[in-house]
Motif scaffolding. Structure first.
Motif, PDB file in Angstrom:
ATOM      1  N   UNK A 385       0.879  -1.168   0.000  1.00  0.00           N
ATOM      2  CA  UNK A 385       0.000   0.000   0.000  1.00  0.00           C
ATOM      3  C   UNK A 385       0.916   1.217   0.000  1.00  0.00           C
ATOM      4  N   UNK A 386       0.737   2.098  -0.970  1.00  0.00           N
ATOM      5  CA  UNK A 386       1.665   3.221  -1.136  1.00  0.00           C
ATOM      6  C   UNK A 386       0.967   4.564  -0.915  1.00  0.00           C
ATOM      7  N   UNK A 402     -12.548  -1.010  10.707  1.00  0.00           N
ATOM      8  CA  UNK A 402     -11.641  -0.686   9.605  1.00  0.00           C
ATOM      9  C   UNK A 402     -10.355  -1.503   9.628  1.00  0.00           C
ATOM     10  N   UNK A 403     -10.189  -2.323  10.639  1.00  0.00           N
ATOM     11  CA  UNK A 403      -9.008  -3.167  10.717  1.00  0.00           C
ATOM     12  C   UNK A 403      -7.748  -2.345  10.907  1.00  0.00           C
ATOM     13  N   UNK A 404      -6.630  -2.853  10.404  1.00  0.00           N
ATOM     14  CA  UNK A 404      -5.373  -2.101  10.476  1.00  0.00           C
ATOM     15  C   UNK A 404      -5.493  -0.874   9.579  1.00  0.00           C
ATOM     16  N   UNK A 405      -5.490   0.286  10.212  1.00  0.00           N
ATOM     17  CA  UNK A 405      -5.819   1.522   9.501  1.00  0.00           C
ATOM     18  C   UNK A 405      -4.695   2.544   9.612  1.00  0.00           C
ATOM     19  N   UNK A 406      -4.538   3.307   8.536  1.00  0.00           N
ATOM     20  CA  UNK A 406      -3.577   4.406   8.495  1.00  0.00           C
ATOM     21  C   UNK A 406      -4.278   5.643   7.953  1.00  0.00           C
ATOM     22  N   UNK A 407      -3.984   6.799   8.541  1.00  0.00           N
ATOM     23  CA  UNK A 407      -4.494   8.071   8.029  1.00  0.00           C
ATOM     24  C   UNK A 407      -3.320   8.999   7.748  1.00  0.00           C
ATOM     25  N   UNK A 424       0.872  -2.559   9.110  1.00  0.00           N
ATOM     26  CA  UNK A 424       1.083  -1.111   9.014  1.00  0.00           C
ATOM     27  C   UNK A 424       2.577  -0.855   9.081  1.00  0.00           C
ATOM     28  N   UNK A 425       3.092  -0.073   8.124  1.00  0.00           N
ATOM     29  CA  UNK A 425       4.542   0.126   8.025  1.00  0.00           C
ATOM     30  C   UNK A 425       4.991   1.521   8.435  1.00  0.00           C
ATOM     31  N   UNK A 426       4.094   2.328   9.003  1.00  0.00           N
ATOM     32  CA  UNK A 426       4.447   3.685   9.422  1.00  0.00           C
ATOM     33  C   UNK A 426       3.916   3.932  10.829  1.00  0.00           C
ATOM     34  N   UNK A 437       5.936   2.974   0.670  1.00  0.00           N
ATOM     35  CA  UNK A 437       5.117   1.890   1.207  1.00  0.00           C
ATOM     36  C   UNK A 437       4.725   2.217   2.642  1.00  0.00           C
ATOM     37  N   UNK A 438       3.410   2.232   2.902  1.00  0.00           N
ATOM     38  CA  UNK A 438       2.919   2.559   4.240  1.00  0.00           C
ATOM     39  C   UNK A 438       2.272   1.352   4.912  1.00  0.00           C
TER      40      UNK A 438
END
Length: 474
Positions: A385-386, A402-407, A424-426, A437-438
């Protein structure tokens, strides 16, 4: 200024250069400024030539037509030596003009060499104040029968100015200034009074309330579920605030007098006309409210049914959904004045799109009272996921729905979310770059299979993120 073809005559004036050629005849490249006419039913070359003040022979030669008796409906013809007056108007041509901020019957009458009365009659306008951005007006160019050039700009008189000083400042004659404002003598002026400046090569004429000197709204008409931007310029320094359909419109000011805002239109907003109210405050305490009536069109969204298995039924309960929604909405509605995004956004996944934004949804046969708030990509589990644009991570954690989520906060009220990731990579506070890649695609939270849900909020409203892949915003 954009025009669209109307029944009767369809005219496109293009600056054609290089080796461009007509599609329907002739091998010689057309000259710059050549007019293209699209043949309509019951037309012939004689009538077309008469309309443009040229000859059948000239049109035939320009298009390689050997027998002028035979032309086809829809055929594009190069019109050499079309009689265009000093204002760039083709007398007799019929066009459709889409109203934008700053347009009035007077500016359009000047621009198209017609009259206010003709415009009002053709478009059944009884109250010009009710014109709106996105309205389509039928205009017969040159119907006023005047070749006098329109004014070049609208100005506002400053304290202590008179007509002679204004003429000197703008390098025009006093007589020309009087004529374009329909005055016969240099009568006294008052501060804030509006005056037209004469000029043979006008720009886009605008009739805007002081202290606004320019206003651009994009796109027009607006569409439910989409993003819209507005740019205003003021005479001097000013502070702007606004509201639209119940949401605040937050402006970012640059160089004291250039103001930009980006905002979203909710996917459930009914098609219709809506006022945007903009409050303009000057350092001296003066305040002006500028109201723009904006047309919003239906987005044409479809519908779909989502079936969840029994293990996920509890994720549909208000006890689970509402606390998470409140937190997500608060974060996604934030606003930072620093802008990180620049140009078009990239795609966060290389997988195919499996569900579009705005689709009306029902879960397990329930009511069709929700919509898909993002774009789904059916990518394989573990694929990257970029980040589609630069920004700052404001959330990176697991959420029940939403499960593993990034904003990511991209600035100016533009915030994106990435749901259902396997990893999640960040971390919160990280500054990400486009293409970084996030995380990894997964199926965590309320999900029926591996996919990435890409969501975007603009000005506190969920909008279609794919619009940003194809359209630049300021």
């Amino acid at each position: 200024m954009h025009t669209r073809a109307l029944i009767g005559v369809i005219i496109i004036t293009l600056l054609l250069a290089g080796t461009a050629q007509a599609q329907d005849g002739g091998n010689s490249p057309p000259a710059a400024g050549t007019t293209i006419h699209v043949v309509q039913r019951d037309e012939n070359l004689f009538r077309i030539a008469m309309q443009y003040g040229t000859t059948v022979e000239a049109i035939s030669a320009a298009n390689g037509i050997t027998d002028p008796r035979y032309i086809a409906v829809g055929q594009r013809l190069l019109i050499p030596d079309a009689q265009v007056n000093a204002s760039g108007v083709i007398p007799g041509a019929v066009t459709v003009h889409t109203v934008k901020p700053g347009d009035s019957l007077l500016t359009l009458a000047y621009t198209y060499a017609t009259s206010v009365e003709q415009l009002a009659a053709e478009n059944t306008i009884t109250n010009p104040a009710l014109m709106f951005a996105g309205q389509d007006l039928t205009i017969h160019q040159g119907s006023a029968g005047s070749s006098q050039p329109p004014p070049s700009a609208l100005i506002y008189v400053q304290a202590g100015e008179n007509l002679s000083r204004i003429a000197l400042r703008y390098g025009v004659t006093l007589n020309a200034l009087l004529a374009v404002n329909h005055r016969t003598q240099a009568t006294p002026l008052f501060a804030g009074q509006r005056l037209w400046l004469p000029g043979s090569a006008p720009g886009a004429l605008s009739d805007l309330p002081g202290p606004v000197t320019a206003c651009t709204l994009t796109p027009i008409p607006a569409i439910q579920g989409k993003t819209i931007s507005i740019h205003l310029e003021t005479v001097g320094a000013a502070t702007l605030t606004g509201t639209f359909i119940g949401y605040p419109v937050q402006f970012v000011t640059q160089d004291a007098n250039r103001h930009d805002a980006i905002f979203g239109i909710h996917a459930f907003t009914a098609a219709g006309l809506y006022p945007m109210a903009i409050n303009i405050s000057s350092p001296d305490g003066a305040s002006t409210v500028y109201t723009i009536r904006i047309r919003v069109d239906d987005g044409g969204y479809g519908s779909e049914t989502i079936s969840l298995d029994t293990t996920q039924q509890d994720l549909l309960t208000p006890q689970v959904m509402e606390p998470e929604w409140d937190r997500v909405a608060t974060l996604m509605s934030g606003f930072t004045a620093q802008r990180y995004f620049d140009g078009l956004m990239g795609l966060p996944s290389t997988g195919p799109v499996t569900s579009q934004f705005g689709t009306r949804r029902t879960y397990n046969g329930g009511m069709l009272d929700t919509f898909h708030s993002g774009t789904d990509f059916g990518a394989p589990p573990g694929s990257p996921v970029r980040a589609p644009a630069a920004g700052v991570v404001i959330l990176a954690e697991n959420l029940p729905v939403r499960g593993n989520a990034t904003m990511i906060d991209h600035g100016w009220g533009v915030i994106t979310g990435y749901w259902h990731q396997s990893e999640i990579a960040v971390s919160v506070g990280d500054v990400v770059t486009p293409g970084q890649t996030i995380g990894l695609v997964g199926s965590t939270g309320r999900s029926t299979g591996p996919h990435l849900h890409w969501e975007m909020w603009v000005g506190g409203v969920q909008v279609d993120p794919m619009q940003w892949v194809h359209q630049n915003f300021p």
